[in-house]
Write an enzyme that holds these catalytic residues in place. Sequence first.
Site, short mmCIF file in Angstrom:
data_model
loop_
_atom_site.label_atom_id
_atom_site.label_comp_id
_atom_site.label_asym_id
_atom_site.label_seq_id
_atom_site.Cartn_x
_atom_site.Cartn_y
_atom_site.Cartn_z
N ARG A 13 0.83 -1.21 0.00
CA ARG A 13 0.00 0.00 0.00
C ARG A 13 0.86 1.26 0.00
O ARG A 13 0.49 2.26 -0.62
CB ARG A 13 -0.92 0.01 1.23
CG ARG A 13 -1.94 -1.11 1.23
CD ARG A 13 -2.85 -1.02 2.45
NE ARG A 13 -2.14 -1.29 3.69
CZ ARG A 13 -2.63 -1.07 4.90
NH1 ARG A 13 -3.83 -0.51 5.04
NH2 ARG A 13 -1.93 -1.37 5.98
N SER A 40 -7.78 3.01 3.91
CA SER A 40 -7.32 1.62 3.94
C SER A 40 -6.31 1.33 2.83
O SER A 40 -5.30 0.66 3.06
CB SER A 40 -8.51 0.67 3.83
OG SER A 40 -9.37 0.81 4.94
N GLU A 61 -19.48 0.74 -6.02
CA GLU A 61 -18.45 0.25 -6.92
C GLU A 61 -18.95 0.07 -8.35
O GLU A 61 -18.20 0.30 -9.31
CB GLU A 61 -17.91 -1.09 -6.39
CG GLU A 61 -17.19 -0.99 -5.07
CD GLU A 61 -18.12 -1.04 -3.87
OE1 GLU A 61 -17.62 -0.95 -2.72
OE2 GLU A 61 -19.35 -1.17 -4.07
N PHE A 86 -14.67 -6.49 -3.69
CA PHE A 86 -15.73 -5.66 -4.24
C PHE A 86 -15.59 -5.48 -5.75
O PHE A 86 -16.59 -5.45 -6.47
CB PHE A 86 -15.76 -4.30 -3.54
CG PHE A 86 -15.88 -4.39 -2.04
CD1 PHE A 86 -16.48 -5.49 -1.44
CD2 PHE A 86 -15.38 -3.39 -1.22
CE1 PHE A 86 -16.60 -5.59 -0.07
CE2 PHE A 86 -15.48 -3.49 0.16
CZ PHE A 86 -16.09 -4.58 0.73
N ARG A 170 -2.64 -6.47 1.84
CA ARG A 170 -2.71 -5.43 2.86
C ARG A 170 -1.39 -5.23 3.59
O ARG A 170 -0.96 -4.10 3.83
CB ARG A 170 -3.79 -5.80 3.88
CG ARG A 170 -3.88 -4.84 5.07
CD ARG A 170 -4.89 -5.34 6.09
NE ARG A 170 -5.03 -4.41 7.19
CZ ARG A 170 -4.27 -4.39 8.28
NH1 ARG A 170 -3.29 -5.28 8.41
NH2 ARG A 170 -4.49 -3.50 9.24
#
Length: 317
Positions: A13, A40, A61, A86, A170
């Site tokens: 990230r 996030s 989305e 998603f 993540r």
Amino acid sequence: MKTLLSDKKVSMRDALSETILKFTQEDENVYVLDGDLATSTKIDIVANENPKKFLQMGIAEQNMMSVAAGLTTTGIQPWTFTFAAFLAKRAIDQIQVQIAQPKLNVKMVGGYSGLLTGLTGKTHQALEDIAIFRSLANMVVLAPADATEVKKVMEFARSYDGPVYIRLARDAYPILFPNDYNFKLGKAVTLNEGTDVTIISTGTQTSRSLEAAEKLEAEGVSVAVVHMPSIKPIDKEAIIKAAETTGAIVTAEEHSIIGGLGSAVAEVLVEEKPVPMLRVGVKDRNSESGPNEQMLEKYEISPNHVAQAVKDVLKKK
């Protein structure tokens, strides 16, 4: 045994946020579309430092992908960001009909893929995204292994005229590649040479595969590790070479064993060079939340499980 494993770990990230901010500053046509997860995914850096290039689409989305499709027809290069779950499941109709079919220049980044999503629960975990995206005509599917490769695949995606899906994790992972590493679409990267068996891995499972190979090397097993960042198109030549060189293959992915990297590799082998093969991935089951190490063990994708699959496939040679 030579590997590129490093003690240094960097979050994908962080690499993502630095790179996308740079893109928006350098290119007037690059815009960021966020599905209300900027904190996030860490693309809030664009909202804070280059807000004119940041479009907040909210928890919608499907609409976000439709807007992206419209923007790209005006010459804009939209980069869409949300969780992989998603993108792959909630917005797949818009992606298929409005982006993949006309081969529009939309970049899709799925964060929080796989099992280790910070206790978000099964609704936020993506174990099917590779299978879904690689089934779409015109779609490029990429899964980088570390922060360096994240930057490189993003640079490729920026220059590529067409839809690209990038699968990110993540947490922080070891740095495997030097800064001068050159990502090539459709090409695998051999990280370790070996003669007994080949582990073909992608994304987050590559560092775990190297860990498994190191353990096996200490036990006298010569293990090649081939990283496959480009799942579609896939490097058929590398797969065939691995089959010819070692005669046994284990695939490793933080994804369902159905339809992902293991399936893609098996498709090549059954048509070109059948050899004993085993797949390490999440079996046909629903997932749950839990601490990372416990999740890796319960869903049988830890380095120990990769190592055991190697031992099992060697019995089939």
